[in-house]
Design a protein around this motif. Structure first.
Motif: not given
Length: 247
Positions: A24, A27, A32, A44, A47-48, A50-52, A54, A56, A58
Motif C-alpha cells: 500500500t 503504491s 506498480t 484480491d 489489489v482492490g 490499491i486500485h480504489k 488509484g 496499479t 496485480a
C-alpha cells in the motif's frame, strides 16, 4: 525526489501484515505492485484497495518454498508489466519454542520459508536484474538477526542468514553490477504471528511481546525510505523497533 514512480515491485508475503502495508505504501509513491502470497482472497482484497486508491497492482498466488511457483511469479510480473525493478523478500515465519521441546516441524517450516523461500525469490528475479543492469532486492530481516533471545534460536539463525546473504549481495551485486541489496530489521511487530506459534509456552511468550509492538505501517514507512533512494545510494540495514523494546 520520488525514485519509486513507475517501478515494478514484487512483494512476497503480501497478503497481510508488513507485506500488505508495504504494498500500500509503495503504491502510494507511484510504484506498480505485484503481490504474492498463498491466500487468494486476501490478495484480491489488497489489489482492490490499491486500485480504489488509484494505484496499479496485480497478484499471483505463490508458495515461496516451491521454486517452480516462484519462477512462475517472476514470469507473471515480466509478462504483465515488462520487468522487475524491486523484490521485497518478505514472506516469513517466526515460531518460538525451547530447544527441549524438540519442535522439529516448526524448525523445518522456518528454514523452508525464511531461508529457502528467500533464495528461491532471489534466484527467480536476479537474471532479470542482471540483464537490465539494475534492480533492488530488499530482504526483510529482524532484530533477532542481530541478537538472540530465549526460545528463538532457529528463528534468529534464519535471520542471521538473511543478513549474511544480503551483505554478500551488496558487496558482489552492488559493487560489480549496480544491483542494490538492503535489509530492514524490525523489532516486535503485531502482525498476528503469535497465533501461529505451535508450542503453547512459546505462544504465550509471543503474546506478551505483542503488548509493546509497533505497527506494520511503521515498518512499511522504513521500507519506503530504504527503497526510495537514488541509484548511487544503498541503505544497508535499517533497524526499527518499539521505543520500549529493550533488546
Amino acid at each position: 525526489m520520488n525514485h519509486l514512480e513507475g517501478k515494478i515491485v514484487v512483494i512476497t508475503g503480501a497478503s497481510s501484515g508488513i507485506g500488505a502495508a508495504t504494498a500500500t505504501a509503495l503504491s502510494a509513491h507511484g510504484a506498480t505492485i505485484v503481490a504474492a502470497a498463498r491466500n487468494q482472497d486476501r490478495l484480491d482484497a489488497l489489489v482492490g484497495e490499491i486500485h480504489k486508491a488509484g494505484g496499479t497492482a496485480a497478484s499471483r498466488v505463490t508458495d515461496v518454498t516451491d521454486i517452480d511457483d516462484v519462477r512462475a511469479l517472476a514470469e507473471f510480473a515480466v509478462g504483465t508489466y515488462g520487468t522487475i525493478d524491486v523484490l521485497v523478500n518478505n514472506a516469513g515465519l517466526m515460531l518460538f519454542s525451547s530447544w527441549k521441546d524438540l519442535a522439529f516441524e516448526d524448525w523445518g517450516r522456518m528454514i523452508d520459508t525464511n531461508i529457502r523461500g528467500y533464495l528461491n525469490s532471489i534466484h527467480a528475479v536476479l537474471p532479470i536484474m542482471l540483464e537490465q543492469k539494475s534492480g533492488h532486492i530488499l530482504n526483510m530481516a529482524s532484530v533477532a538477526g542481530h541478537q538472540i533471545g530465549e526460545s528463538a534460536g532457529v528463528y534468529s539463525a534464519t535471520k542471521f542468514f538473511v543478513r549474511a546473504i544480503t551483505e554478500s549481495m551488496r558487496k558482489e551485486l552492488g559493487v560489480h553490477h549496480g544491483i542494490r541489496a538492503s535489509t530492514i530489521s524490525p523489532g516486535v511487530i503485531d502482525t498476528g504471528w503469535a497465533d501461529k506459534v505451535g508450542d503453547p509456552a512459546g505462544r504465550e511468550a509471543a503474546k506478551e511481546l505483542n503488548n509493546l509492538a509497533i505497527t506494520s505501517e511503521a515498518v512499511a514507512d522504513a521500507t519506503v525510505y530504504a527503497l526510495n533512494q537514488p541509484a548511487n545510494t544503498t541503505v544497508n540495514d535499517l533497524v526499527i523497533s518499539p521505543t520500549r523494546q529493550d533488546w
